[in-house]
Each structure stands twice: as C-alpha cells, then as structure tokens.
Design a protein around this motif. Structure first.
Motif, short mmCIF file in Angstrom:
data_model
loop_
_atom_site.label_atom_id
_atom_site.label_comp_id
_atom_site.label_asym_id
_atom_site.label_seq_id
_atom_site.Cartn_x
_atom_site.Cartn_y
_atom_site.Cartn_z
N UNK A 363 0.83 -1.20 0.00
CA UNK A 363 0.00 0.00 0.00
C UNK A 363 0.87 1.25 0.00
N UNK A 364 0.28 2.41 -0.31
CA UNK A 364 1.03 3.67 -0.27
C UNK A 364 1.55 3.96 1.13
N UNK A 365 2.75 4.51 1.19
CA UNK A 365 3.38 4.79 2.47
C UNK A 365 2.93 6.15 3.01
N UNK A 366 3.17 6.35 4.29
CA UNK A 366 2.82 7.58 4.98
C UNK A 366 3.89 8.62 4.72
N UNK A 367 3.56 9.63 3.92
CA UNK A 367 4.55 10.64 3.56
C UNK A 367 4.95 11.53 4.74
N UNK A 368 4.20 11.48 5.85
CA UNK A 368 4.54 12.28 7.02
C UNK A 368 5.52 11.55 7.96
N UNK A 369 5.83 10.30 7.62
CA UNK A 369 6.74 9.50 8.42
C UNK A 369 8.07 9.40 7.68
N UNK A 370 9.15 9.88 8.33
CA UNK A 370 10.45 9.94 7.66
C UNK A 370 10.93 8.55 7.29
N UNK A 371 10.81 7.57 8.19
CA UNK A 371 11.28 6.23 7.88
C UNK A 371 10.43 5.58 6.80
N UNK A 372 9.13 5.93 6.74
CA UNK A 372 8.26 5.38 5.70
C UNK A 372 8.61 5.96 4.34
N UNK A 451 2.78 5.29 11.97
CA UNK A 451 2.45 4.22 11.04
C UNK A 451 3.21 4.42 9.75
N UNK A 452 3.71 3.36 9.15
CA UNK A 452 4.36 3.50 7.84
C UNK A 452 3.35 3.59 6.69
N UNK A 453 2.05 3.38 6.97
CA UNK A 453 1.04 3.32 5.92
C UNK A 453 0.14 4.56 5.97
N UNK A 454 -0.24 5.03 4.79
CA UNK A 454 -1.14 6.17 4.71
C UNK A 454 -2.56 5.79 5.08
N UNK A 455 -2.96 4.54 4.84
CA UNK A 455 -4.36 4.15 4.96
C UNK A 455 -4.90 4.20 6.38
N UNK A 456 -4.07 4.03 7.40
CA UNK A 456 -4.58 4.02 8.77
C UNK A 456 -3.91 5.08 9.65
N UNK A 457 -3.44 6.16 9.01
CA UNK A 457 -2.78 7.23 9.76
C UNK A 457 -3.78 7.93 10.67
N UNK A 458 -3.43 8.07 11.95
CA UNK A 458 -4.29 8.73 12.94
C UNK A 458 -3.62 10.01 13.43
N UNK A 459 -4.38 11.07 13.63
CA UNK A 459 -3.77 12.30 14.19
C UNK A 459 -3.42 12.11 15.66
N UNK A 460 -2.35 12.75 16.07
CA UNK A 460 -1.96 12.70 17.47
C UNK A 460 -3.03 13.41 18.30
N UNK A 461 -3.45 12.75 19.39
CA UNK A 461 -4.49 13.35 20.23
C UNK A 461 -4.40 12.74 21.62
N UNK A 462 -4.57 13.59 22.62
CA UNK A 462 -4.58 13.13 24.00
C UNK A 462 -5.49 14.05 24.80
N UNK A 463 -6.42 13.48 25.52
CA UNK A 463 -7.32 14.29 26.33
C UNK A 463 -7.74 13.52 27.56
#
Length: 838
Positions: A363-372, A451-463
């Motif tokens: 699958x397409x990689x996560x472009x926001x992840x440097x190692x991906x 995540x190395x994958x674009x398909x299941x990328x989740x935004x950082x969130x903590x509350x």
C-alpha cells in the motif's frame, strides 16, 4: 349450500390437512365427486368441465382427476393442463403427479417453455427438470408459419429450471428438412441468443462475429469468435458452471488494431460457493480497455457460523503484466486473516468483544513518516490489529443511581517495529433524588504512535476530561441545570454552562449563559421567548457575546397555521447597528384542486428581493418569479445589476409550458433580452417526443422576432407504417449564421408481408451543418431489418464509418433486440407484437 357442495368443501379441507406438510392442494372447481375403494385403497374421483385445482403456485386442469390416498398420487385425464411455478406449461391427455416429491409423467404432451413449443410422446419431471423423450421443439410454433422456418428434433430434451434447454442427438431442421446433426445442443430461453454478424469496413476489412452456444459436462455457455481480415482472429467464451457453486468465467481476446502491436485481453472469472457454515468467493478481472496489462484478484473465505470466533481470510492483489508502464496505486492485502469474537463474553452487567486482524499490506506509504518515505511510494508492510471493547453497567445498589464504564482499545503493530494506539476510556455516574439529579462523567482518549502506511494514519491526540452537572426540575414546566467540564491535562476549567427553561403554555422561555471561571468573566448569554396561542406562534431569539461586547443577530418569527393554509414571517436584525439583515414571507393556501403559494425574501444588506407567486388549479399552474436589485444607499462599490430586475412568467399544463422572461432596467424604464420559451412533450402509443423552442421578442434596440434555439428528440408515427425519430438541434450563432445538428434523425418504413413477418427499412443522419459555410456531403446510415418472429436479420450500411454489417439473431423477439442495439423506434405503436401464449 347443497349436499354436493358441502361434500366437496369437506374434501377440500381434508386435502388441505393431508398435504399440509408437503404442499397445499386446493380444489377450485368440479362438477361431480365420487368416492371408491379399489384393491382396498381409497380413491377420490373429481369430474368437471374442467376440474380446476391449485398446488401451491402450480395450476392443474383436466376433465377427470383421480386421487389415490395410499399412493399420494394425482392422475389427470382428458385435456390436461399443468403449469408449474416457473410458468412452464404441459398439455396432454394423461398426466401422473406424485405429491411426495412432485415428480410427474405425461403422455402425448405439448410443452410451452418461454418462447419454445415442444412436443413428444413421453415427458417426465424430476427435481424441477422436465425430460422429453423423442422431442420436437421450435420457437416458431406461435408465429403463424405453416411450416416452421427452423426446428429441432432430439432423442432427449432437458428443460432446466431457469433459462436453458439442452438437447442430445439433435437434428437441426430447416422447413422441416434435416440439415445438421449435433451430438449436444444448448439454447437459452432468455434474451441470450445464438448470433452471427458479418461486416465490411475500410479499417478492418471483412469481419465475422459469432456467438455460438455450447454445453459440456462442467457447464454451458457461448463461444465468442471474432474474425478481422486485417487484424486476425479473436476468441473468447462466456461460461456458466453446472455444479453447486456459482461459476461464471468470461474471456475475450481481440487481435491488435491495424498499426498496433498489442491485442486486447479481458477476462472476468467469478466463483462463489456458500452454505450455512462457510462462504467461499473468488474473482479475477482484467480489462485492457480500462487498465492495460493489469489483473486484479480477490479471494475470500468466511466462516459464517454464529458461534465465535468469526473467521475471514482475504487475498486481494494486483498483477502487473507490463512492468514498463506504472502500475496503479492500490491497497493490496497479501493476505489478511481476521478473527473476531462478536458475541464475546456477555452477562447481564458486562460485555467484552474483541478482534484480531493479521494483514500483509502492499500500500502507499505515509509521507509524514520519515522512515516510511525511505521505503518508497509503496511498501510491503505487515500489520497486526488488536481491538477489544468492554462495557460494564452494574445493577444499582439503591434507587436513582446509574453507573457505566466503557473501555475501547485499538492497537496497530507493524513489521517495521512501529506501533500506533487508539485508546478511549469513559465512565458515567448519575444519582437522582426526585426532581434533583447530579451527574459526574469522565473520559480519557489517547491516539499516539506512528504508522508507515497512509491508509490508517491517525492524528496525534490526548485528552483527559472530567465533567460535573446538576439539574433541578421541580415541576414539568420549569427546569434549571448547570454543567462544568475540566481539562485534567491542562488543569483548567472549560466554560461553566447554565440553563433555565420555563414552559407555561402558551409561553416558553429559555436562557443560556456561559462563564469563563479561569478569567472570571462572562462569555455568552442567549435567550429565546415564544408565545404560541394556537393557531398563532411568535418567537424571538437573541444573544450577547460579552468578550466582544456585541449582540448576536436577533431573529423574530411569526407563524399562522390552519388546515389548508399557513403564513410565516421571519426577520433578522443586527442589534449593534440597528440595521435589518433580511426579511422573509411565505404563505400557502389550498382548497381541493386549487393552491396558492407566495414566497418573498429581502436581503437588506445586498438590497435584493427574490420571490415567487404561484397559482395551481388541477394540472394547470401560473407562476411569476422575480429577482430585483435595488439601488444601494452606499455608492461604492458600484454594481451593474443595481436598479434592474429579472422577471419570469410561466404557464404550465402537465409537461407543457410557456415561459416569458426579460430584464427590467429601472433607470431607462425598458425591458432587455425578452425571450419566449415553449416546451412541449407527448407520450402515447404512437408518439413519444420532447421539444423546446426559444424566441427573441422585440425590444427597444431590436424590434425583430426570431428563433434563437430549438431542440427536439423522440419518435412519432407519420403514417401507420412510417415513423420519424431522432434528435434535432438548431442554434442561432449570429446574424445570418446558425448551426443545425442531427443525431440519429431519420425515418423507418415498415413493409408487412404476412402476419408476424415484417421488413423495416430505416435511414438516419448524424451530422452537424453550419450556415453559411455550406452543406457537407451527407453520410447517412441505412438499417434494413427482417423480423420473422422467431429469428431476425439486420443489414447496416454506415457511410460515416464506411462500413457494412449483416447480423443474424435467432429466437423470439430477436428483431426487438436488433432494434434496441441501433436505437430504432418502430412504427405502428413503437413495439413489435409479442408471441401469443407467452
């Protein structure tokens, strides 16, 4: 009710009870009933003219019916008529029907199945299949031909449930003369027909297309042959399996076009098998016309039992047959295994469910992840998804207490040693003491990881939040509440929300106030007051933003509602400047077939009034619409529409309408761009068309009346055997200039040689003419179609494509199919006569 009628009624009830476990037999009509005992067995005899019976969805008629209770057998004699649940009809002089398994045997039978008429000395039905020995069959039996144009004889004919017929050791007869022997012959009873088409064009030369049926031990289908003189041979098949599973395999290869080196390949291979426990499915698809050199495949096996765990195996991927071209970006599962405990652990107060999914993703990689990004645009990555959800709602130890706990977790673990977590926990505690209630809720939510994958990328969130609320409702017409949330991570309170509601009819009042406790200042105050003595209703809403020291727009509405009519007025005003924002008025009145509606909206900021007035009387309506642009008091910015109005007056009857439009220039006191639009349509047996014409009307600068645009499409009968059809479009492009476009415009003439034999000659033009450039050479298309009721032939001569084609199609309604392919509307009611008895 006489004695015989009562006796017959009793027999019917007896029969209903006797066959309740297998089928429902109902006697509809009979003249005489006899009860006999032969060889120690009871025999019920019904005699009539005829006896009429119904067995579930099957219809039976005969002059004499004998029923043996011991053998559970019906014997029908004399003018027997039997119609099964699929509409197949068996007629003869003798028929035995075994009620245990609904098998039957008949002598000297005539069978009607779809468009085919079959005859033979003996017929049997077993498991829904009708077997005819020494059968003769033809689709021309209801065409009024003294000798059928073609027919078939066979040692054995099998009619399968659905839409096919298979004959063994079959002779093809032309005018009752044998011309061809076939060991096995398969024919479809649906629209799918054997077909032969011969063509000639300047690109491919001679072309021959043939769709020929076949049958094998593993199934049946059509062989697709495609011959091109200048390209070569193409071949394919459309196969249906004959086993328990659903199987359909389609394949077609077409040779390279002239000047090309690669041919076109397409296939769609589909397999499905399911039972109560499992479902298996596979599909492999390639279509070079859409994605050259790409095959997609999906294989899936699912455990369908209701007990845990639910199991599903999936293989979903792509094969690239041409590495020189980039493959499409697609999420591939190579493979995926899912285990789900959907029922999980359940008690009265607790429930736990879970799921495990093991997947190999291409699958397409996560472009926001440097190692991906270092892995490239796509990568093969393994992922394990762990998911579980738990809910606890214990019983209350004392009245008024409610407690619930909920925990949901999703963990994504990757073969690249990365992980991602989505974890939410909530609780709720509520205590009520009569009119007073107190509640405490809390939640913790975390989304973190990479995540190395674009398909299941989740935004950082903590509350982490905690909220307390209280409410008091001493009487149903009055309540107050307060709610205070706290952000535990920031250590701050969110705004305190206070609410008061009073509803002593016909009054209602609601006040809402929010306050920032951290800054110790008010934030917002909103109020709504309503007075609703039926049928009137008046409501005002307003608010104040304390930090900005500004009022929210005030909204005032007035409504009046009665049976058959209503009135609604709305006004918005900016309280800070005292300027109105917009005002709307709508009214409706209905009395039987009469209706009147009015809608007006004034945008006071833009000084625009938009409205519509309509009167309806039965199928007729008269409406007036307008958009008026008033002059703004502010000179800047200048608007070219100021002081103008767009006006429209329309009269409509059903689907016919006349519309008059124009623009009014207030400063010059004159109309510009006046037009008259006429829309007409007709839909009857002899004609079906739509037309629209637009005329320019006189104005100050141009006093002429001329046609600006005209479009028409449809078909109509000019005479009983002549029809006109197609599309025509006229567009005026300037002074003395226009464009005329024809789309399949022409006539069809019918020549009726004898009953159910017709010859249709059609001529069409699809071209565009520009005046005054001149008339280009005409490129007409001629279609000659012969309809012989049980087969059809079509000759097509297309000058625009410089080709000629001759097509043959066998089976009833063949000509209708050939007409639909060319989009031809037929004269004489626009339809071909159907076969009698269908």
């Amino acid at each position: 009710m006489n004695a015989w009628t009562r006796l017959l009624f009793g027999v019917c009830l007896w029969g209903l009870g006797l066959f309740a476990q297998a089928a429902t037999l109902e006697v509809l009509a009979a003249d005489r009933l006899e009860l006999r005992r032969e060889a120690g067995a009871e025999l019920v005899i019904l005699i009539g003219s005829p006896v009429e019976m119904r067995l579930d969805d099957q219809v039976l008629r005969a002059e004499r019916v004998e029923y043996s209770r011991a053998a559970r057998r019906l014997v029908l004699m004399g003018s027997v008529f039997f119609q099964d649940e699929e509409g197949r009809v068996i007629q003869g002089e003798y028929l035995e029907l075994h009620l245990e398994d609904e098998t039957l045997e008949a002598l000297k039978v005539e069978v009607q199945a779809g468009e085919f008429d079959l005859t033979g000395p003996v017929a049997q039905r077993v498991a829904g299949q009708i077997l005819l020995q020494e059968g003769y069959f033809t689709p021309c039996g209801r065409c009024g031909q003294p000798v059928p144009d073609y027919a078939f004889t066979a040692r054995k004919v099998v009619l399968y449930p659905g839409d096919r017929l298979i004959a063994y050791d079959a002779w093809v007869l032309s005018r009752d003369a044998p011309v061809l022997f076939l060991p096995v012959l398969m024919l479809h009873l649906s629209e799918r027909r054997p077909r032969l088409e011969v063509g000639l064009d300047e690109t491919d030369g001679l072309t021959v297309f043939a769709d020929l049926p076949y049958v094998t031990a593993g199934g049946l289908g059509f062989t697709l042959l495609r011959y091109f003189e200048r390209r070569g041979l193409g071949i394919g098949f459309d196969h249906f399996g004959a086993g328990e599973a659903f199987e359909r395999y389609r394949f077609l290869y077409l040779p390279p076009e002239v000047g090309e080196t690669k041919g076109l390949v397409s296939y769609d291979l589909e397999y499905r098998l399911e039972d109560k426990a499992f479902r298996q499915e596979a599909r492999i698809v390639r279509d070079d016309a859409v994605q050259p050199g790409i095959t997609t495949y999906t294989l899936e096996a699912t455990r369908r039992e209701r007990t845990d765990p639910f199991v599903r195996f999936t293989l979903d991927g792509v094969l690239d047959h041409d590495p020189s071209t980039p493959a499409p970006v697609r999420i591939q599962k190579l493979p995926e295994l899912e285990l789900a405990w959907r029922r999980g652990v359940q008690t009265r107060a607790f429930r736990l469910t879970g799921r495990l999914v093991f997947t190999g993703f291409q699958a397409p990689t996560n472009e926001l992840n440097r190692s991906a990004r270092a892995l490239g645009r796509e990568a093969l990555v393994g992922r394990t998804l762990v998911e579980h959800a738990a809910t606890l709602r214990p019983p209350a130890p004392w009245p008024g207490l409610g407690l619930s706990l909920e925990n949901r977790f999703r963990g994504f673990y990757y073969s690249t040693a990365e992980r991602q977590v989505d974890w939410t926990t909530r609780f709720s505690l509520r205590q009520a003491w009569g009119p007073f209630s107190l509640a405490l809720t809390g939640s913790r939510a975390v989304q973190e990881g990479e995540t190395p994958l674009r398909l299941d990328r989740l935004p950082e969130r903590r509350s982490e939040r905690l909220e307390g609320s209280l409410a008091l409702r001493p009487v149903p017409e009055f309540s107050v509440s307060a709610r205070l949330p706290r952000d535990l991570l920031e250590g701050t309170f969110d705004p305190l929300a206070l609410s008061l509601t009073a509803t002593p009819r016909p009054l209602s009042l609601r006040l809402d106030h929010t306050r920032d406790l951290e800054a110790d200042r008010p934030l917002t105050t909103r109020a709504q007051l309503q007075f609703a003595p039926r049928p009137w209703s008046f409501r005002v809403t307003a608010g104040f933003n304390h930090p900005e020291a500004r009022y929210d727009p005030m909204v005032a509405t007035l409504a009046y509602a009665l049976v058959g009519g209503n009135l609604f007025v709305s006004h918005r005003r900016d309280l800070n400047s005292g300027v109105g924002l917009d005002t709307s008025v709508s009214a409706t009145l209905r009395r039987e077939a009469f209706a009147f509606t009015l809608t007006e909206r004034l945008d006071e900021r833009r000084a625009v009034l938009v409205g519509r007035v309509q009167t309806v009387l039965g199928p007729q309506s008269l409406s007036f619409t307008h958009t008026a642009y008033f002059k703004d008091a502010q000179p800047e910015p200048e608007d070219a529409l100021e002081g103008t109005a767009d006006l429209s007056l329309a009269y409509t009857v059903g689907r016919q309408s006349v519309v008059l439009t124009a623009r009014w220039l207030g400063d010059e006191a004159r109309f510009i761009d006046p037009t008259l639009r006429l829309r007409l349509s007709r839909a009857t047996l002899e004609q079906a068309w739509q037309a629209e014409a637009v005329w320019h009307l006189p104005e100050a600068e141009d006093q002429r009346v001329f046609l600006e645009r005209f479009t028409a499409r449809g078909g109509l009968d000019l005479w009983p055997d002549v029809s006109l059809q197609g599309g025509l479009a006229y567009q005026r492009t300037g002074e003395g200039r226009y464009t005329l476009s024809l789309d399949g415009f022409g006539v069809t003439v019918a020549f009726r040689a004898e009953p159910k034999t017709n010859l249709f000659v059609s001529g069409f033009v699809s071209q565009t003419f520009n005046h005054p450039e001149g008339v280009p050479p005409l490129a007409p298309k001629f279609v000659i179609t012969l309809d012989r009721c049980c087969w059809g032939a079509r000759l097509t001569l297309d000058a625009a494509r410089r080709e000629a084609r001759l097509a043959f199609l066998f089976g009833g309604q063949a000509a209708s199919f050939l007409f639909r392919e060319e989009g031809i509307e037929l004269p004489g009611g626009l339809t071909l006569p159907a076969l009698e008895g269908r």
